[in-house]
Structures are given as structure tokens and as C-alpha cells.
Design a protein around this motif. Sequence first.
Motif, short mmCIF file in Angstrom:
data_model
loop_
_atom_site.label_atom_id
_atom_site.label_comp_id
_atom_site.label_asym_id
_atom_site.label_seq_id
_atom_site.Cartn_x
_atom_site.Cartn_y
_atom_site.Cartn_z
N PRO A 9 -1.32 8.00 -5.03
CA PRO A 9 -1.64 7.10 -6.15
C PRO A 9 -1.12 7.68 -7.47
O PRO A 9 -1.25 8.86 -7.71
CB PRO A 9 -3.17 7.06 -6.12
CG PRO A 9 -3.54 7.35 -4.72
CD PRO A 9 -2.48 8.31 -4.22
N ASN A 10 -0.55 6.82 -8.26
CA ASN A 10 0.22 7.27 -9.41
C ASN A 10 -0.16 6.40 -10.60
O ASN A 10 -0.20 5.18 -10.49
CB ASN A 10 1.70 7.06 -9.02
CG ASN A 10 2.65 7.52 -10.09
OD1 ASN A 10 2.36 7.47 -11.27
ND2 ASN A 10 3.81 7.97 -9.64
N LEU A 25 -1.16 4.56 -1.51
CA LEU A 25 -2.47 4.61 -0.84
C LEU A 25 -2.32 5.04 0.62
O LEU A 25 -3.24 5.57 1.21
CB LEU A 25 -3.16 3.24 -0.91
CG LEU A 25 -3.77 2.87 -2.26
CD1 LEU A 25 -4.23 1.42 -2.28
CD2 LEU A 25 -4.94 3.80 -2.60
N ARG A 67 0.83 -1.21 0.00
CA ARG A 67 0.00 0.00 0.00
C ARG A 67 0.86 1.26 0.00
O ARG A 67 0.48 2.28 -0.58
CB ARG A 67 -0.94 0.01 1.21
CG ARG A 67 -2.07 -1.04 1.10
CD ARG A 67 -2.92 -1.04 2.35
NE ARG A 67 -3.55 0.26 2.56
CZ ARG A 67 -4.71 0.63 2.02
NH1 ARG A 67 -5.36 -0.22 1.27
NH2 ARG A 67 -5.20 1.82 2.24
N VAL A 80 1.69 3.21 -11.56
CA VAL A 80 1.61 2.02 -10.72
C VAL A 80 0.20 1.44 -10.81
O VAL A 80 -0.78 2.13 -10.56
CB VAL A 80 1.92 2.37 -9.25
CG1 VAL A 80 1.86 1.12 -8.38
CG2 VAL A 80 3.28 3.03 -9.14
N GLY A 81 0.12 0.17 -11.19
CA GLY A 81 -1.18 -0.50 -11.24
C GLY A 81 -1.34 -1.38 -10.01
O GLY A 81 -0.36 -1.83 -9.44
N PHE A 82 -2.59 -1.61 -9.60
CA PHE A 82 -2.83 -2.38 -8.38
C PHE A 82 -3.92 -3.40 -8.62
O PHE A 82 -4.99 -3.06 -9.12
CB PHE A 82 -3.23 -1.42 -7.26
CG PHE A 82 -2.99 -1.95 -5.87
CD1 PHE A 82 -1.97 -1.43 -5.09
CD2 PHE A 82 -3.77 -2.97 -5.35
CE1 PHE A 82 -1.73 -1.90 -3.80
CE2 PHE A 82 -3.53 -3.45 -4.06
CZ PHE A 82 -2.51 -2.92 -3.29
N THR A 134 -8.76 10.72 -8.53
CA THR A 134 -8.23 11.10 -7.22
C THR A 134 -8.93 12.29 -6.58
O THR A 134 -8.91 12.45 -5.38
CB THR A 134 -6.72 11.41 -7.32
OG1 THR A 134 -6.51 12.23 -8.47
CG2 THR A 134 -5.91 10.14 -7.45
N LYS A 139 -8.88 5.39 -6.98
CA LYS A 139 -7.68 6.22 -6.85
C LYS A 139 -6.52 5.65 -7.65
O LYS A 139 -5.78 6.38 -8.30
CB LYS A 139 -7.27 6.31 -5.37
CG LYS A 139 -8.13 7.26 -4.56
CD LYS A 139 -7.60 7.34 -3.14
CE LYS A 139 -8.44 8.29 -2.30
NZ LYS A 139 -8.13 8.14 -0.87
N MET A 140 -6.36 4.33 -7.61
CA MET A 140 -5.26 3.71 -8.35
C MET A 140 -5.45 3.86 -9.85
O MET A 140 -4.51 3.71 -10.62
CB MET A 140 -5.14 2.21 -8.00
CG MET A 140 -4.63 1.91 -6.61
SD MET A 140 -3.17 2.85 -6.10
CE MET A 140 -1.93 2.32 -7.26
N LEU A 141 -6.68 4.12 -10.27
CA LEU A 141 -6.94 4.25 -11.71
C LEU A 141 -7.03 5.73 -12.11
O LEU A 141 -7.59 6.07 -13.15
CB LEU A 141 -8.21 3.51 -12.08
CG LEU A 141 -8.12 1.99 -11.90
CD1 LEU A 141 -9.49 1.35 -11.92
CD2 LEU A 141 -7.25 1.36 -12.99
N ALA A 185 2.09 1.71 -3.46
CA ALA A 185 0.99 2.19 -4.30
C ALA A 185 0.69 3.66 -4.07
O ALA A 185 0.06 4.32 -4.89
CB ALA A 185 -0.26 1.35 -4.03
N GLU A 241 -10.46 3.06 -3.26
CA GLU A 241 -9.02 2.87 -3.48
C GLU A 241 -8.73 2.40 -4.89
O GLU A 241 -7.76 2.84 -5.52
CB GLU A 241 -8.46 1.89 -2.45
CG GLU A 241 -8.49 2.51 -1.05
CD GLU A 241 -7.80 1.67 -0.01
OE1 GLU A 241 -7.68 0.44 -0.22
OE2 GLU A 241 -7.38 2.25 1.01
#
Lengths: 249, 262
Positions: A75-76, A57, A52, A79-81, B165, B160-162, A55, B157
Motif C-alpha cells: 500500500p502506497n 493490497l 488490488r 495510490v488512493g482506493f 500500515t 492500509k490504503m490511507l 493498490a 484494508e
Amino acid sequence: MGNLTINGLYQSFDRDDGTHLDVLNNLHLEVHDKEFVCILGASGCGKTTLLRLIAGLDQAKSGSIVLDGEEIGGPNPKVGFVFQEYSLFPWRNVIDNVAFGLEMRGVPKEERYATAKKYLDLVSLVQFSTSFPAELSGGMRQRVAVARALALDPVLLLMDEPFGALDAQTRNMLQKELLGIWEKTQKTIIFITHSVDEAVYLADRAIVLSPHAGRICREIPITLPRPRDRTSVEFAELRRDILDLISRT
Amino acid sequence: MTKILPKSHKNRWFGVLAIALCLVIWEIVAVAIVKYSFILPSPTDVFTAFVELVKNGTLILDFEESMVHFAVGMGAALLVGIPIGIFMGWSRKCDAFLNPIVELLRPIPPLAWIPFAIIWFGLTLWSAGFVIFIGSVFPIIINTYSGFRSVPRIYVEAGKMLGCTKSRDLIRHIAFPAALPSVASGIRIATGVAWMCLVAAELFGVSNYGLGKNLWQYYNLHRMDCVVVYMLILGLIGLLVDMLLRYYIDHHFLKWQTKEVA
């Protein structure tokens, strides 16, 4: 590119009684471009916490995480999660889930559908484009989640026990598929797992976190040629060594 | 499903039978025992009154007027209730600020607002709309709020990761769709309350027409058969609105909710 450098990472959680629980303590880790790294360790050793932080987060108390020369601060899109639980948006069908990131980026509909189709094809689920997540099996949902994370073309893919909830057969199949995707897309992958078998099958390098110290206990390079044979002697030996290591820590 | 369906179809006849039985008993009691249409109009009296009301055309004007009141009240409740519910559900600060106000105003029965509705808006459709608004805004606020509060963190979340934001985008693309089933059921509860408030609001003569207004009018004229016609129509429209909403909610959310619930 996808070079990750983690330096002196420290993270703790505040307890209600005012004390701190150290989860990660002065952790160093270097992950190279196109490398497949598995992180192993007993429950509660901080695997998910680490992921996390990478990531973006959560924010670490101190230390730095640098991806291709850029400090991770939130979050960027690089970077995929892929989450452990089912994280697909149930109100969107499969293709709109995969295209979500592109939609947020303002990519026009036709273009983002074309990209989404490409990645759905990669996980062989194009024919389910208009299905809703509730209509898919657990394995299919995680494949869509992989496609969704890849659709933004990140350099680093983080996976938090993505196959943990699946049955053994589906799990083995998805592991094989993931290796294929990794070879095709050339991503750097950091993969968290409980399963030593999974780590030995997938990784270039297995990293074992020690449960209380909150740092890396051992790094084990896995040089077995792919495709790996789970029943081979070398595979079994590696698996036993790592299991021993985990049970001793 | 295939096994259950024919059975429930068969059972539906029991419902029809029950209604028919009620009508027969009602007719017998009214005609043979009470024998006084002012105390208890019989179904035939009511039907005759209904035909009469349709012929002289007031019924349709009443319906239109009531729908205007309903639309004004519900429309305002949606416009005010959904944003307030969103703010309270999304931001802890908004919640801490607005919650005491909402909790203090909510227990006041909507009908207790009628005096002020008349003082503020006069005997106009706006005062009827205001009472309906008071009745229906709280279920909308509360359900929107609780829908937003129970949005699974993982969706936020994942968003946010996608690259989603900003708060505004997260609300629009993640939290609102995730909370929509709860918002929709709040709207459904609100329409029920709105319908009750409508009759009470119209009793005070805010307009020349209206289902509630003329129900009262015919009571003053001692036309109890007409009163029953209005009662039944109010009930049927309420049922119809609720059924339409339920049908919409079930069909719209079923495709992504079935397995989540099960």
C-alpha cells in the motif's frame, strides 16, 4: 504525475486440491497521466484482482507494476482506493474519516481539518462534517469515501465499482460529479465497473478483460466530447459495440 | 419511536405494581403465616434493620471495602484480559499458543481458586481481588478476542490504503475501535461475574468489612433481617452497575451502530 506501467502480470490462486486457478496471465497495461480508464469484463475475470495488485493490497506471483518509475510493493500513499462496499469507519464522523490518512501522517489537527474540509467541499458534503456514516445515504457515503481517498493527494485513484450498490439516479449524479472532480484535481483514475453505460460515459479508454484468459481482450478509446449525452447515437453505438464484445468473449 | 414511548411508560407502572404486590404478599406471609422472623423476616423487619445498619455506620464501610475488592479484581482483569484478547485476536500464532491455556483454565469455577488465593495472598484484599479477577478476566478475554476476529477486513484494508500500515497502528486506530462494542459487552458480562465472586471471596474473612463478609457475619449472629438487607443491597448495586454500563454502551455506540445492525 501518474504514469502506470504493468508488465507481464501473472496472478493465480491456489485451490485446495493443489491446482492453480489462473486469474491474470501475462497482462500488459499502460495508463497515462491524467487518464480516465475504465476496466470492464464479466464477473470473475479478474478486474478486482488487478486493482488490488495495483493498490499493493496483494502481491502478484510475477510481473511488475510501476508507478512513475517506482515499483509497487505494498500500500502506497500515492495510490488512493475507493472500495465497492462501504468502507468508512463507522466509529469516526465524516470529517475524521476524511482526515484519517492525514492523521496517520502526523499532520496537526487544524491543518488536517482544513484539508479535509476542502475535499468535503469538493463532494459538497461540508455540512455533514460531524455526521456519522450510519446517518448518511449510500451515495453520500461513497462521496465521503472519494473525499477520504483524495485527501492524501494521491497521483492515482483506484475505484472498484464504487457506485455499484447505488440506484440509477444517484449513480448518474455521482458519475457527473466524479468527472468534475477528475477535471479539477487532474488525477489518473482507474475505474472498475460492470456497467458499459458507466464506462462509455466516464472513460477516455475502456479496457475489456477476457473472462478466462486473464488478459486484456480489447482496448477501446472513447473520444466522444464531454459532457457526454447518453441518448446520442454515437453513445448508443459505442455501448452496443462494447456489449457485443463482452458477450462474445 | 414516538408511538412506542408513551406505551412503555404506561407499562412501567405494571413493574412498580408487581414489586408492591410482592412486598404486600411477603409481609402477609411473614407476619400472618410464618410468624417467625428468623425463618422469614418481613419487609418491615428488614426496613428496621436497614435503618439500624445505616445508623451504626457499618453499611457504608462495607460498601467501601467491597468496592475496593471489586476495583482491584476488575482492574486487574481489564489490564490482563484486554491485551491477551487483543494478541489472540490479532495474531494467529498468539492464538494458537494461548488458546489451549485459556481454554483449560476457563472452565475452572472461580471459587475453586479460593484455597490458592488464600495461600498466595493471605487473608488480604488481594486474595479477594484475585478471585474476582479469575471470574472476570475470561469474559473480557473471550469478547475482546471475538471482537478482534470479526473486524471487517475492508476496514483494515481501507486503513492500509490511507497509510496506516504498521500492526500497532492498525490495532490502535482500526481494529480496537471496530472491536470496542464487543469489548464493552465483555466488560459488562465480567462485572456481573465479578459481583458474584465478590460475595464468595469475602465469606472467607479476608477483611473486617465488606458486603459479603457481613452478610455472613449476620447469619452467624442469626440476624436474618440484616442478611436480607445485605442481599438486597448486593442485588441493587449489581443492577446499578449493569444499568450504568448498559447506558454507556448504548449511548456511546448507538450513533455509529444503529444502521449497521438493522
